[in-house]
Design a protein around this motif. Structure first.
Motif, PDB file in Angstrom:
ATOM      1  N   ALA A 264      42.533   6.694  35.254  1.00 35.87           N
ATOM      2  CA  ALA A 264      42.743   6.395  36.674  1.00 35.87           C
ATOM      3  C   ALA A 264      44.113   6.839  37.184  1.00 35.87           C
ATOM      4  O   ALA A 264      44.357   6.818  38.391  1.00 35.87           O
ATOM      5  N   ALA A 265      44.982   7.237  36.283  1.00 35.23           N
ATOM      6  CA  ALA A 265      46.350   7.580  36.672  1.00 35.23           C
ATOM      7  C   ALA A 265      46.384   8.795  37.598  1.00 35.23           C
ATOM      8  O   ALA A 265      45.552   9.703  37.500  1.00 35.23           O
ATOM      9  N   GLU A 266      47.354   8.809  38.485  1.00 38.84           N
ATOM     10  CA  GLU A 266      47.542   9.949  39.369  1.00 38.84           C
ATOM     11  C   GLU A 266      47.953  11.177  38.553  1.00 38.84           C
ATOM     12  O   GLU A 266      48.686  11.065  37.561  1.00 38.84           O
ATOM     13  N   PRO A 267      47.493  12.363  38.942  1.00 40.49           N
ATOM     14  CA  PRO A 267      47.918  13.575  38.239  1.00 40.49           C
ATOM     15  C   PRO A 267      49.437  13.737  38.301  1.00 40.49           C
ATOM     16  O   PRO A 267      50.079  13.287  39.250  1.00 40.49           O
ATOM     17  N   ARG A 268      49.972  14.370  37.298  1.00 44.40           N
ATOM     18  CA  ARG A 268      51.405  14.647  37.248  1.00 44.40           C
ATOM     19  C   ARG A 268      51.621  16.113  37.618  1.00 44.40           C
ATOM     20  O   ARG A 268      51.049  17.008  36.991  1.00 44.40           O
ATOM     21  N   THR A 269      52.437  16.355  38.630  1.00 45.75           N
ATOM     22  CA  THR A 269      52.626  17.710  39.138  1.00 45.75           C
ATOM     23  C   THR A 269      54.094  18.105  39.062  1.00 45.75           C
ATOM     24  O   THR A 269      54.983  17.294  39.344  1.00 45.75           O
ATOM     25  N   GLY A 270      54.336  19.346  38.681  1.00 50.25           N
ATOM     26  CA  GLY A 270      55.702  19.841  38.625  1.00 50.25           C
ATOM     27  C   GLY A 270      55.738  21.352  38.680  1.00 50.25           C
ATOM     28  O   GLY A 270      54.711  22.022  38.500  1.00 50.25           O
ATOM     29  N   GLU A 271      56.921  21.878  38.930  1.00 49.71           N
ATOM     30  CA  GLU A 271      57.086  23.322  38.989  1.00 49.71           C
ATOM     31  C   GLU A 271      57.489  23.861  37.628  1.00 49.71           C
ATOM     32  O   GLU A 271      58.299  23.247  36.923  1.00 49.71           O
TER      33      GLU A 271
ATOM     34  N   GLY B 227      57.362  34.461  36.472  1.00 47.72           N
ATOM     35  CA  GLY B 227      56.618  33.703  37.460  1.00 47.72           C
ATOM     36  C   GLY B 227      57.176  32.325  37.724  1.00 47.72           C
ATOM     37  O   GLY B 227      57.959  31.776  36.945  1.00 47.72           O
ATOM     38  N   THR B 228      56.763  31.777  38.847  1.00 42.15           N
ATOM     39  CA  THR B 228      57.016  30.391  39.216  1.00 42.15           C
ATOM     40  C   THR B 228      55.693  29.826  39.704  1.00 42.15           C
ATOM     41  O   THR B 228      55.000  30.465  40.496  1.00 42.15           O
ATOM     42  N   ALA B 229      55.331  28.654  39.216  1.00 43.04           N
ATOM     43  CA  ALA B 229      54.016  28.119  39.533  1.00 43.04           C
ATOM     44  C   ALA B 229      54.068  26.600  39.549  1.00 43.04           C
ATOM     45  O   ALA B 229      55.053  25.980  39.131  1.00 43.04           O
ATOM     46  N   THR B 230      52.981  25.997  40.029  1.00 44.29           N
ATOM     47  CA  THR B 230      52.834  24.546  40.040  1.00 44.29           C
ATOM     48  C   THR B 230      51.808  24.148  38.993  1.00 44.29           C
ATOM     49  O   THR B 230      50.688  24.679  38.966  1.00 44.29           O
ATOM     50  N   ALA B 231      52.194  23.229  38.125  1.00 44.82           N
ATOM     51  CA  ALA B 231      51.315  22.738  37.063  1.00 44.82           C
ATOM     52  C   ALA B 231      50.929  21.293  37.355  1.00 44.82           C
ATOM     53  O   ALA B 231      51.798  20.452  37.588  1.00 44.82           O
ATOM     54  N   THR B 232      49.632  21.017  37.330  1.00 46.27           N
ATOM     55  CA  THR B 232      49.121  19.668  37.568  1.00 46.27           C
ATOM     56  C   THR B 232      48.350  19.210  36.335  1.00 46.27           C
ATOM     57  O   THR B 232      47.393  19.876  35.919  1.00 46.27           O
ATOM     58  N   SER B 233      48.782  18.084  35.759  1.00 45.16           N
ATOM     59  CA  SER B 233      48.186  17.599  34.508  1.00 45.16           C
ATOM     60  C   SER B 233      47.631  16.200  34.674  1.00 45.16           C
ATOM     61  O   SER B 233      48.200  15.371  35.399  1.00 45.16           O
TER      62      SER B 233
ATOM     63  N   THR C 102      48.761  26.987  39.283  1.00 47.61           N
ATOM     64  CA  THR C 102      48.579  27.911  40.409  1.00 47.61           C
ATOM     65  C   THR C 102      49.935  28.429  40.866  1.00 47.61           C
ATOM     66  O   THR C 102      50.957  27.757  40.699  1.00 47.61           O
ATOM     67  N   ASP C 103      49.919  29.625  41.440  1.00 49.28           N
ATOM     68  CA  ASP C 103      51.136  30.145  42.066  1.00 49.28           C
ATOM     69  C   ASP C 103      50.818  30.528  43.502  1.00 49.28           C
ATOM     70  O   ASP C 103      49.761  30.167  44.037  1.00 49.28           O
ATOM     71  N   ALA C 104      51.707  31.256  44.137  1.00 48.27           N
ATOM     72  CA  ALA C 104      51.523  31.588  45.549  1.00 48.27           C
ATOM     73  C   ALA C 104      50.273  32.416  45.808  1.00 48.27           C
ATOM     74  O   ALA C 104      49.749  32.431  46.930  1.00 48.27           O
TER      75      ALA C 104
END
Length: 285
Positions: free
Chosen positions: A10-17, A102-108, A129-131
């Motif tokens: 149930a935990a919220e996803p963890r997102t970071g760059e 690259g630079t991207a956003t990772a959601t776990s 994902t990236d731009a």
């Protein structure tokens, strides 16, 4: 404290760059044994910045943060000792070729908790994902000894029917004595792979090689042997970690061609072909 499956799911996803450079890619490639012979044109595409191609398994270390196993243990509802944890398997799907910079956003997030009786298996999914859109999705299967037997869902089987007939190709890949020490510089500092005392507490005679190092070495062997060295042909890669590897050993990689895929089995040559990777599939164009 045992795993709280409901809280973890149930935990919220963890997102970071995350970001990476050609130097990170080169270090990863060296960590999985690229660059031998050092002047071989086929190896230079993994080591020389002017012609750098990115092996898709680099996705497992991109950004240099905690690897899937350690990252999963920091999720809500998961409080277990690192010494009771093993990486049980890894799946990777790439949406397009990985760039060298690259630079991207990772959601776990934890997407499944399976009760296997003597152990629990957590599935940590990371979407990147990236731009320009999706880059890859990876699933790390985290095996936690002593956390099963509570009556939870066993989950689907990941076992595949063994390929029949002689393999189309068999190659051997030596593992350097310092392979784990080099590979860990890409971000996986789990002491199981470097500290003899910690390894003994975890039930091993000595430090073992990272499962994801074997994973990367195997994909490179498949790409170089059956895919013409073209990293962009890989679409997905799945493997179950069936046994440990020790630095200094030799991987024996057997490959069977199938329609749009390669089935793979990996063993430790010096230990009577003890299984290392099983249920392994590389899907490709």
């Amino acid at each position: 404290m045992p795993i709280d499956a409901a809280k973890a799911l149930a935990a919220e996803p963890r997102t970071g760059e995350i970001s990476w450079t050609p130097k990170d890619v080169q270090l990863y490639h060296l960590g999985i044994g690229a660059g031998v012979p050092a002047t071989d044109p086929d190896e230079l595409r993994y080591t020389l910045e002017s012609r750098l191609h990115v092996l898709p398994s680099f996705a497992t270390v991109a950004g240099g943060g905690p690897p899937g196993v350690i990252s999963g243990l920091s999720m809500p509802g998961v409080e277990v000792e690192l010494a009771r944890v093993l990486h049980g398997g890894q799946a990777l799907t790439v949406s397009r070729p990985l760039p060298a910079r690259g630079t991207a956003t990772a959601t776990s997030r934890i997407v499944a908790v399976h009760d296997k009786g003597k152990a629990a298996v957590l599935v940590l999914r990371t979407e990147v994902t990236d731009a320009d859109g999706p880059l890859w999705t990876s699933d790390a299967r985290i095996f936690v000894r002593g956390e099963g037997g509570r009556g939870g869902d066993r989950g689907p089987t990941t076992r595949l029917v063994e390929p029949t007939g002689a393999p189309d190709r068999t190659v051997e890949r030596p593992i350097r004595e310092d392979q784990a020490l080099l590979y860990r510089l890409s971000g996986d500092y789990n002491p199981l792979h470097a500290d003899p005392e910690f390894a003994r507490r975890a039930g091993f005679d000595r430090p073992i090689l990272h499962g994801l190092c074997t994973y990367g070495m195997t994909l490179k062997a498949v790409v170089d042997t059956l895919l013409g060295g073209d990293v962009t042909r890989v679409r997905s890669y799945t493997a179950r970690f069936a046994g440990v590897v020790y630095p200094g050993e030799t991987l024996r990689v057997r490959m069977w061609r199938q329609e749009g895929a390669v089935r793979v089995a990996v063993s430790a040559a010096e230990r009577d072909d003890a299984p290392v990777l099983a249920d392994t599939v590389v899907e490709h164009t």
